[in-house]
Design a protein around this motif. Structure first.
Motif, PDB file in Angstrom:
ATOM      1  N   GLU A  95       0.836  -1.200   0.000  1.00  0.00           N
ATOM      2  CA  GLU A  95       0.000   0.000   0.000  1.00  0.00           C
ATOM      3  C   GLU A  95       0.873   1.253   0.000  1.00  0.00           C
ATOM      4  O   GLU A  95       0.601   2.217  -0.728  1.00  0.00           O
ATOM      5  N   ILE A  96       1.930   1.240   0.793  1.00  0.00           N
ATOM      6  CA  ILE A  96       2.840   2.384   0.858  1.00  0.00           C
ATOM      7  C   ILE A  96       3.514   2.590  -0.496  1.00  0.00           C
ATOM      8  O   ILE A  96       3.547   3.709  -1.021  1.00  0.00           O
ATOM      9  N   ASN A 101       4.778   8.370  -5.290  1.00  0.00           N
ATOM     10  CA  ASN A 101       4.635   8.973  -6.622  1.00  0.00           C
ATOM     11  C   ASN A 101       5.934   9.590  -7.133  1.00  0.00           C
ATOM     12  O   ASN A 101       5.927  10.298  -8.138  1.00  0.00           O
ATOM     13  N   GLY A 102       7.043   9.348  -6.440  1.00  0.00           N
ATOM     14  CA  GLY A 102       8.324   9.858  -6.907  1.00  0.00           C
ATOM     15  C   GLY A 102       8.583  11.318  -6.576  1.00  0.00           C
ATOM     16  O   GLY A 102       9.566  11.892  -7.019  1.00  0.00           O
ATOM     17  N   LYS A 103       7.723  11.922  -5.788  1.00  0.00           N
ATOM     18  CA  LYS A 103       7.887  13.338  -5.422  1.00  0.00           C
ATOM     19  C   LYS A 103       8.455  13.456  -4.009  1.00  0.00           C
ATOM     20  O   LYS A 103       8.566  12.482  -3.281  1.00  0.00           O
ATOM     21  N   VAL A 104       8.764  14.676  -3.603  1.00  0.00           N
ATOM     22  CA  VAL A 104       9.266  14.936  -2.258  1.00  0.00           C
ATOM     23  C   VAL A 104       8.181  14.600  -1.237  1.00  0.00           C
ATOM     24  O   VAL A 104       6.989  14.548  -1.562  1.00  0.00           O
ATOM     25  N   GLY A 124      11.388   9.733  -0.968  1.00  0.00           N
ATOM     26  CA  GLY A 124      10.593   9.022  -1.956  1.00  0.00           C
ATOM     27  C   GLY A 124      10.820   9.488  -3.374  1.00  0.00           C
ATOM     28  O   GLY A 124      10.340   8.864  -4.320  1.00  0.00           O
ATOM     29  N   ASP A 125      11.563  10.569  -3.525  1.00  0.00           N
ATOM     30  CA  ASP A 125      11.845  11.110  -4.851  1.00  0.00           C
ATOM     31  C   ASP A 125      13.153  10.571  -5.422  1.00  0.00           C
ATOM     32  O   ASP A 125      13.537  10.941  -6.523  1.00  0.00           O
ATOM     33  N   ARG A 126      13.817   9.668  -4.715  1.00  0.00           N
ATOM     34  CA  ARG A 126      15.103   9.142  -5.177  1.00  0.00           C
ATOM     35  C   ARG A 126      14.926   7.767  -5.820  1.00  0.00           C
ATOM     36  O   ARG A 126      14.052   6.997  -5.423  1.00  0.00           O
TER      37      ARG A 126
END
Length: 156
Positions: A95-96, A101-104, A124-126
């Motif tokens: 779920e996480i 979504n690849g953003k900060v 999560g953006d890396r």
């Protein structure tokens, strides 16, 4: 898991004492391989500084900042919260990951869910964020199995 101390309160919002042989609800709901880690951990609760900053067992109430982890918790609380966070990640990782979504973090529902559910954060953006989320819980389980097989024991 009858090793939990009856003088401690239950995790979560209740401060009622945990009877001998009972475990906090959030630990009892975990897969057995994580409950095994908690059973071993509580054997060393006193040696690791016990519980000083919680009524009852440590509990995740949102993201825990690095500074709090480094200076605000006993070794027992630090380890307990880390294992609990990784166990929750194991249970909720798909779920996480699906919400990432690849953003900060401020714009990333996956990272925000990770913070609330597991008490940890990440970038999560890396690249590789999803793989890290999927692999982290199994790394803990593998390390625990190796520690169990060590003649010096798991506290070594």
């Amino acid at each position: 898991l009858g090793n939990f101390s009856p003088v401690m309160g239950a995790a979560g919002s209740s401060d009622a004492p945990v009877a001998a042989g009972e475990v906090p609800e959030d630990v009892a709901a975990l897969p057995p391989f994580f409950r095994e880690i908690f059973a071993e951990l509580v054997k060393y609760q006193g040696q690791l500084g016990g519980v000083r900053h919680f009524k009852g067992y440590p509990r995740i109430e949102g993201k825990i900042k690095a500074e709090e982890f480094k200076s605000g918790y006993t070794d027992f609380e630090y380890i307990y919260l880390t294992v609990l966070g990784l166990a929750r990640l194991h249970t909720h990782k798909e779920e996480i990951v699906s919400r990432c979504n690849g953003k900060v973090y401020t714009q990333n529902p996956g990272v925000q869910l990770l913070e609330v559910t597991c008490g940890m954060t990440m970038h999560g953006d890396r690249p590789g964020a999803a793989a890290l989320l999927r692999g982290a819980p199994s790394s803990l389980l593998e390390a625990f199995q190796l520690a169990k097989s060590d003649r010096k024991g798991t506290l070594h």
